[in-house]
Every structure is written in structure tokens, then in C-alpha cells.
Design a protein around this motif. Structure first.
Motif, short mmCIF file in Angstrom:
data_model
loop_
_atom_site.label_atom_id
_atom_site.label_comp_id
_atom_site.label_asym_id
_atom_site.label_seq_id
_atom_site.Cartn_x
_atom_site.Cartn_y
_atom_site.Cartn_z
N LEU A 1 -19.40 60.96 24.57
CA LEU A 1 -19.63 62.28 23.99
C LEU A 1 -18.35 63.10 24.01
CD1 LEU A 1 -21.70 64.32 22.84
CD2 LEU A 1 -22.16 65.03 25.21
N GLU A 2 -17.61 63.04 25.10
CA GLU A 2 -16.37 63.80 25.21
C GLU A 2 -15.31 63.30 24.23
OE1 GLU A 2 -16.49 65.39 29.85
OE2 GLU A 2 -15.03 63.85 29.26
N ARG A 3 -15.40 62.04 23.83
CA ARG A 3 -14.45 61.48 22.86
C ARG A 3 -14.94 61.63 21.42
NH1 ARG A 3 -14.50 57.23 26.64
NH2 ARG A 3 -15.44 55.83 25.10
N GLY A 4 -16.10 62.27 21.25
CA GLY A 4 -16.63 62.50 19.91
C GLY A 4 -17.20 61.27 19.25
N GLN A 5 -17.59 60.28 20.05
CA GLN A 5 -18.07 59.01 19.51
C GLN A 5 -19.58 58.95 19.35
OE1 GLN A 5 -16.39 56.19 22.25
NE2 GLN A 5 -14.39 56.21 21.25
N VAL A 6 -20.29 59.87 20.01
CA VAL A 6 -21.75 59.89 19.92
C VAL A 6 -22.21 61.34 19.79
CG1 VAL A 6 -22.11 57.76 21.23
CG2 VAL A 6 -22.00 59.96 22.44
N ASN A 7 -23.44 61.52 19.38
CA ASN A 7 -24.07 62.84 19.33
C ASN A 7 -25.05 62.98 20.49
OD1 ASN A 7 -22.88 63.84 16.89
ND2 ASN A 7 -24.14 62.38 15.77
N LYS B 1 -7.29 62.18 6.71
CA LYS B 1 -7.77 62.63 8.03
C LYS B 1 -7.20 64.02 8.31
CE LYS B 1 -9.28 61.94 12.36
NZ LYS B 1 -10.67 61.81 12.72
N GLY B 2 -8.07 65.00 8.45
CA GLY B 2 -7.63 66.36 8.72
C GLY B 2 -7.69 66.65 10.20
N GLY B 3 -8.28 67.82 10.55
CA GLY B 3 -8.42 68.20 11.95
C GLY B 3 -9.53 67.41 12.61
N PRO B 4 -9.84 67.77 13.84
CA PRO B 4 -10.90 67.06 14.55
C PRO B 4 -12.26 67.27 13.91
CG PRO B 4 -10.19 69.01 15.77
CD PRO B 4 -9.23 68.83 14.63
N THR B 5 -13.10 66.28 14.05
CA THR B 5 -14.47 66.39 13.53
C THR B 5 -15.26 67.33 14.44
OG1 THR B 5 -15.31 64.57 14.90
CG2 THR B 5 -14.35 63.99 12.74
N PRO B 6 -16.41 67.81 13.98
CA PRO B 6 -17.24 68.66 14.84
C PRO B 6 -17.60 67.95 16.16
CG PRO B 6 -17.99 68.83 12.58
CD PRO B 6 -16.95 67.74 12.60
N GLU B 7 -17.85 66.64 16.08
CA GLU B 7 -18.19 65.89 17.29
C GLU B 7 -17.00 65.86 18.26
OE1 GLU B 7 -20.85 64.73 14.03
OE2 GLU B 7 -18.66 64.78 14.20
N GLU B 8 -15.79 65.68 17.71
CA GLU B 8 -14.60 65.65 18.55
C GLU B 8 -14.33 67.02 19.18
OE1 GLU B 8 -12.12 62.10 16.22
OE2 GLU B 8 -11.87 64.21 15.65
N SER B 9 -14.53 68.08 18.40
CA SER B 9 -14.31 69.43 18.93
C SER B 9 -15.29 69.75 20.05
CB SER B 9 -14.46 70.47 17.81
OG SER B 9 -13.44 70.30 16.84
N LEU B 10 -16.57 69.38 19.84
CA LEU B 10 -17.58 69.61 20.87
C LEU B 10 -17.24 68.81 22.11
CD1 LEU B 10 -20.28 70.65 21.93
CD2 LEU B 10 -21.39 68.74 20.74
N GLY B 11 -16.89 67.55 21.93
CA GLY B 11 -16.55 66.70 23.07
C GLY B 11 -15.36 67.23 23.85
N ALA B 12 -14.37 67.72 23.13
CA ALA B 12 -13.17 68.26 23.78
C ALA B 12 -13.51 69.50 24.60
CB ALA B 12 -12.10 68.59 22.74
#
Length: 199
Positions: free
Chosen positions: A51-57, A10-21
Motif C-alpha cells: 500500500l505504501e508503494r502504491g501497488q494495491v488499494n 509518465k507524469g507525477g505520482p498516481t493517486p495510489e502512490e501519493s496516498l501510499g507515500a
């Protein structure tokens, strides 16, 4: 699973997590609840939370509505600009929002806009901002930094000299004109940023 509980590799945040953040960061900066932003974006608070938690698109259409609700542009949601660091803007590099023969406006607060937006206006004698208009419903402060201007608020005129200021809601029809014989300059400070443009 590693001893610290992290998933292997597990590296940095996923694109979904970054967008959500970023969405959450902008929402909290605007002091908006999940429900308020979800309503503006025509989605549910539950979906927005995921979405904010990077769990959905989300679709581009939904992201565009979220950006509009937050008073930013769609690309602002995907920029990797670190706005926590100091940013210097040289006068010659100021983005010009509008220019006419007698009036110039410049954006001073750098994008993506966070807590506030700031504009500088320069008016030659006879220059103005055009007919009174509105944009969103934020707090706006006008500060005269040179010369004299007349500020019109809801049809009432207020002569302002250098050093004078005025506060009002951006939902109040407003306009500025320089009726003096010398150039004038002002600053507009708006918080939170409004979604539909400069003063």
C-alpha cells in the motif's frame, strides 16, 4: 520506454502512490514499524508495504484504521497541504477545542499533525479541565505561561507558577485547575500526537 528508463507519458505520482507515500511519511514520523501499524489496522505488514508503494488499494475501513493508528483523521491522508512550508497561525484564527465559562483551549499545531501537537489553555479563576483523564501514551509537557495552576497527576497535586513545567505520559490521569485569584495560561506540548484528542 524512454532512454532514461521512464515509461512514456509518465507524469507525477498516481493517486495510489501519493496516498501510499503519505501513509509511509506519517508512519515514519510516528517512528512506527510496518508491523506495529499493520497490527493496529488489523492487516498484514506485507499488504501495508504494498500500500505504501502504491501497488494495491485499501478499503475505506482499512484506511480509517490506519488513520486511527497514526493518530490522524481519514481526510488527513488525502489532503494536499504542504506541511514543509512555514505556516503562520493568527491568534484570532486558532481552532477552539473546548470552551466553558471559565476555560478555553486552542489547537496551535496545524493539521495534519506531524511530530507533535501543541495546545494553549486559558483559565479564569476557578477554571479547570474537568476530572483527571488520559489520552494515548505519548510524552506530554505542560508549561505555565501566566498565573498559577495546580496539576494533578495520578492523584498527586503539584502547584505550578508561571515559568514552571512538568513532563508526564498522557496515559497518566491528569487534570489542571486554577485556584488562584488571577487568570492563568498554559501550553501543552505532546509528542507524538495522540489519536484521541486534546489534553
Amino acid at each position: 520506454m524512454d532512454l532514461d528508463g521512464a515509461l512514456p507519458g509518465k507524469g507525477g505520482p498516481t493517486p495510489e502512490e501519493s496516498l501510499g507515500a503519505r501513509i509511509r511519511e506519517f508512519r515514519l514520523t510516528r517512528r512506527m514499524s510496518l508491523r506495529a501499524l499493520a497490527t493496529q489496522a488489523q492487516t498484514s505488514p506485507g499488504f501495508l508495504s504494498q500500500l505504501e508503494r502504491g501497488q494495491v488499494n485499501a478499503s475505506i475501513g482499512t484506511l480509517r484504521k490506519l488513520a486511527e493508528g497514526l493518530g490522524i483523521t481519514l481526510p488527513d491522508l488525502f489532503t494536499d497541504v504542504d506541511t514543509s512550508r512555514p505556516r503562520v497561525l493568527r491568534r484570532a484564527e486558532r481552532p477552539e477545542i473546548h470552551a466553558s465559562t471559565l476555560t478555553s483551549k486552542y489547537l496551535l499545531s496545524q493539521k495534519p499533525l506531524r511530530d507533535l501537537e501543541v495546545y494553549a489553555g486559558e483559565f479564569l479563576p476557578g477554571g479547570d479541565t474537568g476530572d483527571p483523564f488520559t489520552h494515548g501514551d505519548s510524552q506530554e509537557m505542560l508549561v505555565v505561561t501566566a498565573g498559577t495552576v495546580i496539576l494533578t497527576l495520578a492523584g498527586v497535586e503539584y502547584p505550578l507558577d508561571v515559568g514552571d513545567s512538568a513532563e508526564y505520559r498522557t496515559s497518566t490521569p491528569h487534570a489542571i485547575r486554577n485556584t488562584g485569584e488571577h487568570p492563568a495560561a498554559v501550553l501543552w506540548i505532546i509528542s507524538p500526537p495522540t489519536p484521541d484528542g486534546a489534553p
